[in-house]
Design a protein around this motif. Structure first.
Motif, PDB file in Angstrom:
ATOM      1  N   HIS A 194       0.823  -1.207   0.000  1.00 24.33           N
ATOM      2  CA  HIS A 194       0.000   0.000   0.000  1.00 24.33           C
ATOM      3  C   HIS A 194       0.866   1.269   0.000  1.00 24.33           C
ATOM      4  O   HIS A 194       0.672   2.144  -0.855  1.00 24.33           O
ATOM      5  CB  HIS A 194      -0.973  -0.033   1.186  1.00 24.33           C
ATOM      6  CG  HIS A 194      -1.852   1.148   1.310  1.00 24.33           C
ATOM      7  ND1 HIS A 194      -2.928   1.369   0.478  1.00 24.33           N
ATOM      8  CD2 HIS A 194      -1.820   2.196   2.168  1.00 24.33           C
ATOM      9  CE1 HIS A 194      -3.519   2.500   0.835  1.00 24.33           C
ATOM     10  NE2 HIS A 194      -2.868   3.027   1.853  1.00 24.33           N
ATOM     11  N   PRO A 195       1.845   1.392   0.899  1.00 23.53           N
ATOM     12  CA  PRO A 195       2.676   2.608   0.859  1.00 23.53           C
ATOM     13  C   PRO A 195       3.531   2.720  -0.404  1.00 23.53           C
ATOM     14  O   PRO A 195       3.636   3.799  -0.990  1.00 23.53           O
ATOM     15  CB  PRO A 195       3.565   2.499   2.095  1.00 23.53           C
ATOM     16  CG  PRO A 195       3.069   1.369   2.890  1.00 23.53           C
ATOM     17  CD  PRO A 195       2.152   0.557   2.056  1.00 23.53           C
ATOM     18  N   PHE A 196       4.125   1.617  -0.836  1.00 21.64           N
ATOM     19  CA  PHE A 196       5.004   1.666  -2.005  1.00 21.64           C
ATOM     20  C   PHE A 196       4.225   2.045  -3.260  1.00 21.64           C
ATOM     21  O   PHE A 196       4.639   2.921  -4.025  1.00 21.64           O
ATOM     22  CB  PHE A 196       5.712   0.315  -2.185  1.00 21.64           C
ATOM     23  CG  PHE A 196       6.629   0.277  -3.375  1.00 21.64           C
ATOM     24  CD1 PHE A 196       7.821   0.983  -3.359  1.00 21.64           C
ATOM     25  CD2 PHE A 196       6.300  -0.458  -4.496  1.00 21.64           C
ATOM     26  CE1 PHE A 196       8.674   0.961  -4.456  1.00 21.64           C
ATOM     27  CE2 PHE A 196       7.143  -0.490  -5.594  1.00 21.64           C
ATOM     28  CZ  PHE A 196       8.326   0.224  -5.578  1.00 21.64           C
ATOM     29  N   VAL A 197       3.109   1.393  -3.486  1.00 16.90           N
ATOM     30  CA  VAL A 197       2.312   1.681  -4.677  1.00 16.90           C
ATOM     31  C   VAL A 197       1.687   3.071  -4.578  1.00 16.90           C
ATOM     32  O   VAL A 197       1.553   3.774  -5.589  1.00 16.90           O
ATOM     33  CB  VAL A 197       1.260   0.573  -4.906  1.00 16.90           C
ATOM     34  CG1 VAL A 197       0.324   0.915  -6.044  1.00 16.90           C
ATOM     35  CG2 VAL A 197       1.959  -0.754  -5.186  1.00 16.90           C
ATOM     36  N   GLY A 198       1.324   3.493  -3.368  1.00 13.95           N
ATOM     37  CA  GLY A 198       0.814   4.861  -3.190  1.00 13.95           C
ATOM     38  C   GLY A 198       1.843   5.910  -3.570  1.00 13.95           C
ATOM     39  O   GLY A 198       1.524   6.913  -4.216  1.00 13.95           O
ATOM     40  N   ILE A 199       3.080   5.676  -3.192  1.00 14.75           N
ATOM     41  CA  ILE A 199       4.163   6.599  -3.558  1.00 14.75           C
ATOM     42  C   ILE A 199       4.348   6.597  -5.076  1.00 14.75           C
ATOM     43  O   ILE A 199       4.504   7.660  -5.693  1.00 14.75           O
ATOM     44  CB  ILE A 199       5.467   6.231  -2.827  1.00 14.75           C
ATOM     45  CG1 ILE A 199       5.325   6.540  -1.335  1.00 14.75           C
ATOM     46  CG2 ILE A 199       6.663   6.964  -3.421  1.00 14.75           C
ATOM     47  CD1 ILE A 199       6.432   5.979  -0.468  1.00 14.75           C
ATOM     48  N   LEU A 200       4.301   5.429  -5.701  1.00 15.73           N
ATOM     49  CA  LEU A 200       4.406   5.357  -7.162  1.00 15.73           C
ATOM     50  C   LEU A 200       3.263   6.108  -7.840  1.00 15.73           C
ATOM     51  O   LEU A 200       3.469   6.794  -8.851  1.00 15.73           O
ATOM     52  CB  LEU A 200       4.416   3.904  -7.637  1.00 15.73           C
ATOM     53  CG  LEU A 200       5.661   3.085  -7.353  1.00 15.73           C
ATOM     54  CD1 LEU A 200       5.479   1.652  -7.865  1.00 15.73           C
ATOM     55  CD2 LEU A 200       6.878   3.718  -7.972  1.00 15.73           C
ATOM     56  N   ALA A 201       2.054   5.988  -7.298  1.00  9.57           N
ATOM     57  CA  ALA A 201       0.898   6.692  -7.866  1.00  9.57           C
ATOM     58  C   ALA A 201       1.080   8.202  -7.776  1.00  9.57           C
ATOM     59  O   ALA A 201       0.817   8.930  -8.738  1.00  9.57           O
ATOM     60  CB  ALA A 201      -0.384   6.270  -7.154  1.00  9.57           C
ATOM     61  N   VAL A 202       1.553   8.688  -6.636  1.00  4.59           N
ATOM     62  CA  VAL A 202       1.787  10.122  -6.476  1.00  4.59           C
ATOM     63  C   VAL A 202       2.890  10.589  -7.419  1.00  4.59           C
ATOM     64  O   VAL A 202       2.801  11.679  -8.000  1.00  4.59           O
ATOM     65  CB  VAL A 202       2.105  10.469  -5.004  1.00  4.59           C
ATOM     66  CG1 VAL A 202       2.534  11.916  -4.856  1.00  4.59           C
ATOM     67  CG2 VAL A 202       0.893  10.193  -4.123  1.00  4.59           C
ATOM     68  N   ILE A 203       3.908   9.772  -7.618  1.00  2.18           N
ATOM     69  CA  ILE A 203       4.965  10.120  -8.569  1.00  2.18           C
ATOM     70  C   ILE A 203       4.399  10.228  -9.983  1.00  2.18           C
ATOM     71  O   ILE A 203       4.699  11.179 -10.715  1.00  2.18           O
ATOM     72  CB  ILE A 203       6.117   9.084  -8.510  1.00  2.18           C
ATOM     73  CG1 ILE A 203       6.887   9.238  -7.203  1.00  2.18           C
ATOM     74  CG2 ILE A 203       7.052   9.231  -9.705  1.00  2.18           C
ATOM     75  CD1 ILE A 203       7.884   8.127  -6.936  1.00  2.18           C
ATOM     76  N   CYS A 204       3.561   9.281 -10.377  1.00  2.00           N
ATOM     77  CA  CYS A 204       2.948   9.325 -11.710  1.00  2.00           C
ATOM     78  C   CYS A 204       2.113  10.592 -11.888  1.00  2.00           C
ATOM     79  O   CYS A 204       2.203  11.266 -12.927  1.00  2.00           O
ATOM     80  CB  CYS A 204       2.076   8.096 -11.947  1.00  2.00           C
ATOM     81  SG  CYS A 204       2.995   6.600 -12.252  1.00  2.00           S
ATOM     82  N   ILE A 205       1.308  10.906 -10.904  1.00  2.00           N
ATOM     83  CA  ILE A 205       0.464  12.102 -10.989  1.00  2.00           C
ATOM     84  C   ILE A 205       1.323  13.359 -11.053  1.00  2.00           C
ATOM     85  O   ILE A 205       1.044  14.283 -11.819  1.00  2.00           O
ATOM     86  CB  ILE A 205      -0.540  12.118  -9.819  1.00  2.00           C
ATOM     87  CG1 ILE A 205      -1.576  11.007 -10.035  1.00  2.00           C
ATOM     88  CG2 ILE A 205      -1.207  13.480  -9.675  1.00  2.00           C
ATOM     89  CD1 ILE A 205      -2.451  10.717  -8.848  1.00  2.00           C
ATOM     90  N   THR A 206       2.391  13.389 -10.286  1.00  2.00           N
ATOM     91  CA  THR A 206       3.294  14.536 -10.295  1.00  2.00           C
ATOM     92  C   THR A 206       3.993  14.674 -11.646  1.00  2.00           C
ATOM     93  O   THR A 206       4.110  15.784 -12.179  1.00  2.00           O
ATOM     94  CB  THR A 206       4.339  14.407  -9.173  1.00  2.00           C
ATOM     95  OG1 THR A 206       3.661  14.256  -7.923  1.00  2.00           O
ATOM     96  CG2 THR A 206       5.246  15.618  -9.112  1.00  2.00           C
ATOM     97  N   VAL A 207       4.450  13.565 -12.206  1.00  2.00           N
ATOM     98  CA  VAL A 207       5.103  13.604 -13.514  1.00  2.00           C
ATOM     99  C   VAL A 207       4.119  14.086 -14.584  1.00  2.00           C
ATOM    100  O   VAL A 207       4.464  14.929 -15.420  1.00  2.00           O
ATOM    101  CB  VAL A 207       5.686  12.215 -13.876  1.00  2.00           C
ATOM    102  CG1 VAL A 207       6.098  12.141 -15.339  1.00  2.00           C
ATOM    103  CG2 VAL A 207       6.857  11.886 -12.973  1.00  2.00           C
ATOM    104  N   GLY A 208       2.904  13.564 -14.561  1.00  2.00           N
ATOM    105  CA  GLY A 208       1.901  14.000 -15.530  1.00  2.00           C
ATOM    106  C   GLY A 208       1.613  15.484 -15.433  1.00  2.00           C
ATOM    107  O   GLY A 208       1.529  16.188 -16.445  1.00  2.00           O
ATOM    108  N   TYR A 209       1.485  15.982 -14.207  1.00  2.00           N
ATOM    109  CA  TYR A 209       1.223  17.403 -14.008  1.00  2.00           C
ATOM    110  C   TYR A 209       2.411  18.241 -14.490  1.00  2.00           C
ATOM    111  O   TYR A 209       2.236  19.249 -15.176  1.00  2.00           O
ATOM    112  CB  TYR A 209       0.924  17.700 -12.541  1.00  2.00           C
ATOM    113  CG  TYR A 209       0.582  19.144 -12.307  1.00  2.00           C
ATOM    114  CD1 TYR A 209      -0.706  19.610 -12.551  1.00  2.00           C
ATOM    115  CD2 TYR A 209       1.542  20.049 -11.879  1.00  2.00           C
ATOM    116  CE1 TYR A 209      -1.016  20.936 -12.369  1.00  2.00           C
ATOM    117  CE2 TYR A 209       1.237  21.379 -11.693  1.00  2.00           C
ATOM    118  CZ  TYR A 209      -0.059  21.819 -11.933  1.00  2.00           C
ATOM    119  OH  TYR A 209      -0.362  23.144 -11.765  1.00  2.00           O
TER     120      TYR A 209
END
Length: 144
Positions: A92-107
């Motif tokens: 949960h924490p690892f994939v959550g961090i990856l999700a936030v990274i993806c959203i940040t990269v997209g933005y």
């Protein structure tokens, strides 16, 4: 204190999921519909970024204060975790961090583009990946 942070993380997650769905759908619809990028699109993308980052910060506090986070790994070792304990302490924490990274990269990528289609493309791609990652690791049995 732990209960307050846990409840905040749980309830804020509803806002995160709603905003990531709204941001993703908005980017996909406008990308495939060849719509113009406007102020509302910027606000949706930015608000999605902000709520996911706040959730990450709350989650990091929870990870280090929760008996189900880092202290669970320390006490039991990785081999001593049940599948549900591993979900909460590792996946949960690892994939959550990856999700936030993806959203940040997209933005970040969308800000550098000049045309509307070029702005919506990274938002659509990275927000969709972020949404799928978030939905894949929500502990559904605890959430509903």
């Amino acid at each position: 204190m732990y209960t307050v942070v846990k409840d905040l993380h749980s309830y804020w997650a509803y806002l995160v999921v709603i905003m990531v769905v709204v941001g993703t759908v908005n980017a996909l619809v406008k990308f495939f519909g060849k719509k113009e990028y406007g102020n509302n699109d910027f606000r949706i993308a930015l608000f999605t970024l902000i709520v996911t980052h706040i959730q990450l910060l709350i989650g990091l506090v929870l990870y280090f204060t929760s008996p189900l986070g880092l202290s669970n790994i320390t006490a039991n070792g990785m081999g001593g975790l049940t599948p549900f304990m591993r979900l909460l302490a590792v996946e949960h924490p690892f994939v959550g961090i990856l999700a936030v990274i993806c959203i940040t990269v997209g933005y970040s990528k969308h800000k550098k583009k000049l045309s509307s289609t070029a702005k919506f493309k990274p938002l659509a791609i990275f927000y969709t990946i972020g949404l799928l990652l978030i939905l894949s690791r929500i502990p559904w049995s605890n959430w509903m």
